[in-house]
Design a protein around this motif. Structure first.
Motif, PDB file in Angstrom:
ATOM      1  N   THR A  69      32.534  45.430  31.818  1.00 58.02           N
ATOM      2  CA  THR A  69      31.116  45.281  32.188  1.00 58.02           C
ATOM      3  C   THR A  69      30.724  43.853  32.555  1.00 58.02           C
ATOM      4  O   THR A  69      29.552  43.593  32.800  1.00 58.02           O
ATOM      5  N   TYR A  70      31.662  42.946  32.603  1.00 56.38           N
ATOM      6  CA  TYR A  70      31.329  41.555  32.923  1.00 56.38           C
ATOM      7  C   TYR A  70      32.240  41.054  34.047  1.00 56.38           C
ATOM      8  O   TYR A  70      33.358  41.534  34.226  1.00 56.38           O
ATOM      9  N   GLU A  71      31.697  40.109  34.797  1.00 55.77           N
ATOM     10  CA  GLU A  71      32.415  39.546  35.948  1.00 55.77           C
ATOM     11  C   GLU A  71      33.199  38.302  35.541  1.00 55.77           C
ATOM     12  O   GLU A  71      32.816  37.623  34.608  1.00 55.77           O
ATOM     13  N   PRO A  72      34.305  37.998  36.186  1.00 54.45           N
ATOM     14  CA  PRO A  72      34.868  38.701  37.337  1.00 54.45           C
ATOM     15  C   PRO A  72      35.767  39.887  36.950  1.00 54.45           C
ATOM     16  O   PRO A  72      36.326  40.537  37.812  1.00 54.45           O
ATOM     17  N   ASP A  73      35.875  40.185  35.659  1.00 49.55           N
ATOM     18  CA  ASP A  73      36.773  41.258  35.215  1.00 49.55           C
ATOM     19  C   ASP A  73      36.384  42.620  35.789  1.00 49.55           C
ATOM     20  O   ASP A  73      37.261  43.439  36.087  1.00 49.55           O
ATOM     21  N   ALA A  74      35.085  42.882  35.949  1.00 46.58           N
ATOM     22  CA  ALA A  74      34.660  44.163  36.516  1.00 46.58           C
ATOM     23  C   ALA A  74      35.167  44.299  37.952  1.00 46.58           C
ATOM     24  O   ALA A  74      35.658  45.364  38.346  1.00 46.58           O
ATOM     25  N   LEU A  75      35.074  43.225  38.723  1.00 45.68           N
ATOM     26  CA  LEU A  75      35.563  43.248  40.100  1.00 45.68           C
ATOM     27  C   LEU A  75      37.079  43.432  40.124  1.00 45.68           C
ATOM     28  O   LEU A  75      37.601  44.209  40.928  1.00 45.68           O
ATOM     29  N   VAL A  76      37.776  42.741  39.260  1.00 47.06           N
ATOM     30  CA  VAL A  76      39.234  42.876  39.177  1.00 47.06           C
ATOM     31  C   VAL A  76      39.598  44.324  38.868  1.00 47.06           C
ATOM     32  O   VAL A  76      40.474  44.919  39.512  1.00 47.06           O
ATOM     33  N   ILE A 125      41.587  49.703  40.564  1.00 49.46           N
ATOM     34  CA  ILE A 125      41.323  51.132  40.791  1.00 49.46           C
ATOM     35  C   ILE A 125      41.491  51.463  42.270  1.00 49.46           C
ATOM     36  O   ILE A 125      42.105  52.472  42.625  1.00 49.46           O
ATOM     37  N   GLY A 126      40.950  50.613  43.125  1.00 49.80           N
ATOM     38  CA  GLY A 126      41.117  50.821  44.563  1.00 49.80           C
ATOM     39  C   GLY A 126      42.584  50.879  44.951  1.00 49.80           C
ATOM     40  O   GLY A 126      42.988  51.708  45.774  1.00 49.80           O
ATOM     41  N   ALA A 169      42.831  41.215  43.537  1.00 48.89           N
ATOM     42  CA  ALA A 169      42.573  41.304  42.093  1.00 48.89           C
ATOM     43  C   ALA A 169      43.247  40.150  41.362  1.00 48.89           C
ATOM     44  O   ALA A 169      42.630  39.507  40.501  1.00 48.89           O
ATOM     45  N   GLU A 170      44.489  39.865  41.712  1.00 52.19           N
ATOM     46  CA  GLU A 170      45.203  38.778  41.029  1.00 52.19           C
ATOM     47  C   GLU A 170      44.599  37.424  41.383  1.00 52.19           C
ATOM     48  O   GLU A 170      44.444  36.555  40.526  1.00 52.19           O
ATOM     49  N   ARG A 202      46.484  44.794  32.662  1.00 59.24           N
ATOM     50  CA  ARG A 202      45.354  45.624  33.093  1.00 59.24           C
ATOM     51  C   ARG A 202      45.837  46.739  34.036  1.00 59.24           C
ATOM     52  O   ARG A 202      45.354  47.868  33.971  1.00 59.24           O
ATOM     53  N   ILE A 203      46.800  46.415  34.892  1.00 60.18           N
ATOM     54  CA  ILE A 203      47.390  47.431  35.772  1.00 60.18           C
ATOM     55  C   ILE A 203      48.046  48.522  34.925  1.00 60.18           C
ATOM     56  O   ILE A 203      47.877  49.715  35.195  1.00 60.18           O
ATOM     57  N   ALA A 204      48.767  48.119  33.887  1.00 60.11           N
ATOM     58  CA  ALA A 204      49.417  49.088  32.995  1.00 60.11           C
ATOM     59  C   ALA A 204      48.381  49.977  32.309  1.00 60.11           C
ATOM     60  O   ALA A 204      48.595  51.185  32.142  1.00 60.11           O
TER      61      ALA A 204
END
Length: 149
Positions: free
Chosen positions: A54-61, A66-67, A111-112, A122-124
């Protein structure tokens, strides 16, 4: 921010390509007499989105990861379906899978870059969530969904 220009440049190119694909699909649907009907996001997409921080930049990552998963699954599914389609559709699916493969890589690179650190953990996490979603029963069978009931 230090990643803004690169993010905008890559996303604008991706949006243009996806919009072009949309118009190609619309043309094919019209040619084949298929009526366009909007559909809601399925359990697959909703299940992944629920995991976004719920916080940036982690939400964008997270959204970029997901994309990447969605694009990778699209690529995989286009490859599996293409050989069973009429020649025009097969060629179209092959062209789409090539695009999806590029998009998948672009999403992960962004993302990276935005995270500024290793995102493999996070990918895992999303890989496990996604595995659960695609192997569990799904009453709403779509291109991205779990096992049909």
């Amino acid at each position: 921010c230090n990643y803004g220009a690169d993010l905008i440049d890559k996303m604008v190119l991706l949006i243009k390509e996806e919009l072009h694909h949309f118009y190609q699909v619309m043309e094919l649907m019209e040619k084949k007499g298929v009526t366009y009907q909007p559909i809601e996001a399925g359990r697959y997409a909703k299940g992944l989105i629920k995991q976004v921080k719920t916080y940036e930049p982690d939400a964008l990552v997270d959204k970029l990861i997901i994309g990447a998963f969605i694009e990778a699954r699209s690529c995989e599914r286009f490859a599996k379906l293409a050989p069973f389609l009429e020649e025009d559709m097969e060629k179209f699916y092959v062209s789409l899978l090539r695009s999806e493969a590029r998009h998948y890589q672009d999403y992960l690179e962004l993302a990276e870059q935005i995270a500024g650190k290793d995102i493999s953990e996070r990918i895992a996490h999303f890989a496990q969530v996604e595995a659960d979603l695609i192997t569990s029963d799904d009453n709403d069978f779509k291109f991205h969904s779990g096992a049909p009931v």
